[in-house]
Design an enzyme around this catalytic site. Sequence first.
Site, PDB file in Angstrom:
ATOM      1  N   ASN A   4      -3.641  53.211  88.748  1.00  0.00           N
ATOM      2  CA  ASN A   4      -4.428  52.562  90.086  1.00  0.00           C
ATOM      3  C   ASN A   4      -3.862  53.404  91.311  1.00  0.00           C
ATOM      4  O   ASN A   4      -2.646  53.549  91.339  1.00  0.00           O
ATOM      5  CB  ASN A   4      -4.759  51.161  90.195  1.00  0.00           C
ATOM      6  CG  ASN A   4      -5.804  50.830  89.105  1.00  0.00           C
ATOM      7  OD1 ASN A   4      -6.595  51.549  88.736  1.00  0.00           O
ATOM      8  ND2 ASN A   4      -5.682  49.726  88.861  1.00  0.00           N
ATOM      9  N   TYR A  15      -9.257  49.742  75.715  1.00  0.00           N
ATOM     10  CA  TYR A  15      -9.788  51.149  75.751  1.00  0.00           C
ATOM     11  C   TYR A  15     -10.218  52.167  74.854  1.00  0.00           C
ATOM     12  O   TYR A  15     -11.473  52.403  74.628  1.00  0.00           O
ATOM     13  CB  TYR A  15      -8.714  51.966  76.516  1.00  0.00           C
ATOM     14  CG  TYR A  15      -8.409  51.516  77.861  1.00  0.00           C
ATOM     15  CD1 TYR A  15      -7.613  50.305  77.918  1.00  0.00           C
ATOM     16  CD2 TYR A  15      -8.694  52.367  79.064  1.00  0.00           C
ATOM     17  CE1 TYR A  15      -7.295  50.063  79.449  1.00  0.00           C
ATOM     18  CE2 TYR A  15      -8.357  51.991  80.380  1.00  0.00           C
ATOM     19  CZ  TYR A  15      -7.879  50.714  80.533  1.00  0.00           C
ATOM     20  OH  TYR A  15      -7.399  50.317  81.618  1.00  0.00           O
ATOM     21  N   HIS A  43     -14.781  51.179  86.219  1.00  0.00           N
ATOM     22  CA  HIS A  43     -14.233  52.401  86.695  1.00  0.00           C
ATOM     23  C   HIS A  43     -15.667  53.341  86.246  1.00  0.00           C
ATOM     24  O   HIS A  43     -15.143  54.651  86.005  1.00  0.00           O
ATOM     25  CB  HIS A  43     -13.101  53.087  86.067  1.00  0.00           C
ATOM     26  CG  HIS A  43     -11.730  51.989  86.435  1.00  0.00           C
ATOM     27  ND1 HIS A  43     -10.872  52.612  87.574  1.00  0.00           N
ATOM     28  CD2 HIS A  43     -11.353  51.100  86.053  1.00  0.00           C
ATOM     29  CE1 HIS A  43      -9.940  51.749  87.698  1.00  0.00           C
ATOM     30  NE2 HIS A  43     -10.264  50.521  86.819  1.00  0.00           N
TER      31      HIS A  43
HETATM   32  C1  HEM Z   1      -6.209  43.830  80.778  1.00  0.00           C
HETATM   33  C2  HEM Z   1      -6.443  44.673  81.598  1.00  0.00           C
HETATM   34  C3  HEM Z   1      -7.426  45.712  81.719  1.00  0.00           C
HETATM   35  C4  HEM Z   1      -8.726  46.074  80.873  1.00  0.00           C
HETATM   36  C5  HEM Z   1      -8.843  45.208  79.360  1.00  0.00           C
HETATM   37  C6  HEM Z   1      -9.010  47.232  81.165  1.00  0.00           C
HETATM   38  C7  HEM Z   1     -10.225  47.812  80.588  1.00  0.00           C
HETATM   39  C8  HEM Z   1     -10.595  48.926  81.064  1.00  0.00           C
HETATM   40  C9  HEM Z   1     -11.794  49.478  80.455  1.00  0.00           C
HETATM   41  C10 HEM Z   1     -12.695  48.749  79.126  1.00  0.00           C
HETATM   42  C11 HEM Z   1     -12.157  50.650  80.973  1.00  0.00           C
HETATM   43  C12 HEM Z   1     -13.267  51.751  80.569  1.00  0.00           C
HETATM   44  C13 HEM Z   1     -12.865  53.027  79.802  1.00  0.00           C
HETATM   45  C14 HEM Z   1     -13.512  53.754  79.207  1.00  0.00           C
HETATM   46  O1  HEM Z   1     -14.747  53.437  79.051  1.00  0.00           O
HETATM   47  O2  HEM Z   1     -13.087  54.867  78.777  1.00  0.00           O
HETATM   48  C15 HEM Z   1     -10.922  50.787  81.896  1.00  0.00           C
HETATM   49  C16 HEM Z   1     -10.942  51.770  82.727  1.00  0.00           C
HETATM   50  C17 HEM Z   1      -9.971  52.193  83.504  1.00  0.00           C
HETATM   51  N1  HEM Z   1      -8.807  51.275  83.805  1.00  0.00           N
HETATM   52 FE1  HEM Z   1      -8.580  49.504  83.046  1.00  0.00          FE
HETATM   53  N2  HEM Z   1      -8.551  47.467  82.339  1.00  0.00           N
HETATM   54  C18 HEM Z   1      -7.383  46.781  82.518  1.00  0.00           C
HETATM   55  C19 HEM Z   1      -6.503  46.885  83.642  1.00  0.00           C
HETATM   56  C20 HEM Z   1      -6.549  48.087  84.218  1.00  0.00           C
HETATM   57  C21 HEM Z   1      -5.134  48.326  84.908  1.00  0.00           C
HETATM   58  C22 HEM Z   1      -4.025  47.252  85.252  1.00  0.00           C
HETATM   59  C23 HEM Z   1      -5.400  49.562  85.560  1.00  0.00           C
HETATM   60  C24 HEM Z   1      -4.343  50.011  86.373  1.00  0.00           C
HETATM   61  C25 HEM Z   1      -3.023  50.275  85.880  1.00  0.00           C
HETATM   62  C26 HEM Z   1      -6.370  50.136  85.142  1.00  0.00           C
HETATM   63  C27 HEM Z   1      -6.897  51.299  85.210  1.00  0.00           C
HETATM   64  C28 HEM Z   1      -8.083  51.699  84.713  1.00  0.00           C
HETATM   65  C29 HEM Z   1      -8.635  53.036  84.948  1.00  0.00           C
HETATM   66  C30 HEM Z   1      -7.754  54.156  85.993  1.00  0.00           C
HETATM   67  C31 HEM Z   1      -9.809  53.340  84.443  1.00  0.00           C
HETATM   68  C32 HEM Z   1     -10.718  54.432  84.594  1.00  0.00           C
HETATM   69  C33 HEM Z   1     -10.201  55.458  83.518  1.00  0.00           C
HETATM   70  C34 HEM Z   1     -11.155  56.681  83.574  1.00  0.00           C
HETATM   71  O3  HEM Z   1     -11.113  57.281  84.585  1.00  0.00           O
HETATM   72  O4  HEM Z   1     -12.056  57.248  82.615  1.00  0.00           O
HETATM   73  N3  HEM Z   1      -7.180  49.161  84.177  1.00  0.00           N
HETATM   74  N4  HEM Z   1     -10.300  49.847  81.938  1.00  0.00           N
END
Ligand code: HEM
Length: 720
Positions: A175, A389, A102
């Site tokens: 999402n 996160y 993202h």
């Molecule tokens: C085990 C599954 C997942 C892992 C390990 C994961 C991990 C991550 C990580 C490491 C980031 C970067 C965060 C940052 O640097 O601030 C991120 C961002 C994000 N993830 Fe996940 N994610 C997973 C599943 C999901 C799922 C299922 C969704 C939706 C429901 C999702 C939605 C998002 C969103 C929207 C962001 C961006 C947040 C922003 O705009 O700063 N992720 N994710």
Amino acid sequence: MRVNALLPLSGLIGTALAACPFADPSALGRRAEGGEVDARERLKEVEVDDNGQFMTTDFGGNVGEQFSLKAGGRGSTLLEDFIFRQKLQHFDHERIPERVVHARGAGAHGIFTSYGDWSNITAASFLGAEGKQTPVFVRFSTVAGFRGSADTARDVHGFATRFYTDEGNFDIVGNNIPVFFIQDAIRFPDLIHSVKPSPDNEIPQAATAHDSAWDFFSSQPSTLHTLFWAMSGNGIPRSFRHMDGFGVHTFRLVTEDGKSKLVKWHWKTKQGKAALVWEEAQVLAGKNADFHRQDLWDAIESGNAPSWELAVQLVDEEKAQAYGFDLLDATKFLPEEFAPLQVLGEMTLNRNPTNYFAETEQISFQPGHIVRGVDFTEDPLLQGRLYSYLDTQLNRHKGPNFEQLPINRPVSGVHNNHRDGQGQAWIHKNIHHYTPSYLNKGYPAQANQTVGRGFFTTPGRTASGLLNRELSATFDDYYTQPRLFFNSLTPVEQQFVINAIRFETSHVTNEQVKKNVLEQLNKVSNDVAKRVAVVLGLEAPQPDPTYYHNNVTRGVSIFNQTLPTIATFRVGVLSTTKGDSLDKAKALKEQLEKDGLKVTVVAEFLAQGVDQTYSAADATGFDAVVVAEGAERVFSGKGAMSPLFPAGRPSQILTDGYRWGKPVAAVGSAKEALKSVGVEEKGAGVYAGAQDEVVKGVEEGLKVFKFLERFSVDGDDDEE
Ligand code: HEM
């Protein structure tokens, strides 16, 4: 206020709050005139205004810095030059690691307003009164691309919302697709490694049309359902404003007296859902990599604040497995037929950030940021996210104090014994920073469910038996819901999904990966497998009907609806500087703009009444294309060949607009232009006639947005 529950201590705590500049919610979620919460007001005190000021160093002295200090005019630069060193050093350290996923995103401030007092379903204070307002910040994103990648890449889109509630920050890190690729967080690094660019040549950027992605997808069938959504219009939305949002996991809502229900979060766009078509999205990726962030920015700047309704689906705790799948399994959505949407409030995004880095880049969402009245479930994907996160944000921000950054600070104040660390911004007065402490009279005091409105875990949540390293058998079915999704699309939308899978898999070079994909598709539908196999030049497998069914659900189709508003949609008026066509274009523009549309008049060169030249214009710039009266001359004959634009550009814009499903129109004599590019005057979404008729037609057409009749479906070209 929340400290009232601690009556004997209230005087003392009042003093503690007053000492903390971020402790008073009323000072931070300030009300602007008219009684509404002003979305960005709370950040005002950290804004820097350079107007009327001298330039200074970082340590505050006034300086001039046009030239570095040298040993003589032509000599070496001196180490002594603290102004030069500090400027270069700060520049050298400007970047922080981009988000590991993202990375590409855009954000905006806004306001959430609760429609009612929802204390019957949750103790969350931001939902506790009708009309209660809470500042929010939303960041939309794509998943796979780097920070500088194109907005219109086909991808799942992030929809992360931060509520700055008066009881702490609450993030719905969701999402635009209600399901996810995997069921257990331990697979997440594998998923992301497979979709990100290849580690040898770092190709391709922001795309899954390659071997490793489809190798993983076809080896991990839990990905199928989300893939189907991503291959549909949901993967290429018209804008961030035209997509819904989902919390994806099942969470819990808990009332004051500890009664809980399972909950699915939904954001329902009030702009309606709308999507691009694939070719258009690809062209846009080159023409305007910032298409989505620009759209959001412009809509807000022009007073067209987009809004969404927050809705929930509520399910009794004991019904977690009542619907033929497991609500803890993030690869499944809960069809509305099983649990209707209950609308709780509305969010409006009405302020653009002042500084992209300080706000959009530094905001640190976490699924673990929850407030009293909300609780987690045992969904193994969610459980893993709760670790990931926080961990990644420690890496991005190089220390634990990132929650103190202005965009991350809760408006409700922070009082605990966490101390020191890189970049500590608070000056803590409490020297007894440990608990229990007699010397500090027990402060900060401990709250709980009944005292001090403390967070509480749902009473009665139980662990689910012996520890083991396996996935529940209730998570086993990967095929029923992709089929439900596919069955519920219109035939042309189904064709778009098939075409997208064809596009992606035809980039796959490994024969076995292609066969694996067909095998998985075949478990969803033999029809899909056959239609993809044709393009890959392979035999489709025999039907594998274990999971076949004919059920449908509502709410998953993008194109099969009429949009509630067309405000801010862009109409291209194709004109010419010759004759009186520009006068006609001007009248047309005035009439369309009265209805909130953004009109661009295109002609050979910039002149009075011309907004864009033909050489700079193309159909991706417009949601509808209208040929102004008199402009037919640039569509055929000598007029179409001009040194002022690439040969045939006006026809190309009209043709692409038509091919990409947009409303197209011609006023008066300009209907000749339609004829010259072979567009049937009476076709769906085609309008020809006097100006009034054309305007009415285009506006109706924009509500339909894409005319799917123009796209062919497999079988259309079969020999008679
Ligand atoms: C085990 C599954 C997942 C892992 C390990 C994961 C991990 C991550 C990580 C490491 C980031 C970067 C965060 C940052 O640097 O601030 C991120 C961002 C994000 N993830 Fe996940 N994610 C997973 C599943 C999901 C799922 C299922 C969704 C939706 C429901 C999702 C939605 C998002 C969103 C929207 C962001 C961006 C947040 C922003 O705009 O700063 N992720 N994710």
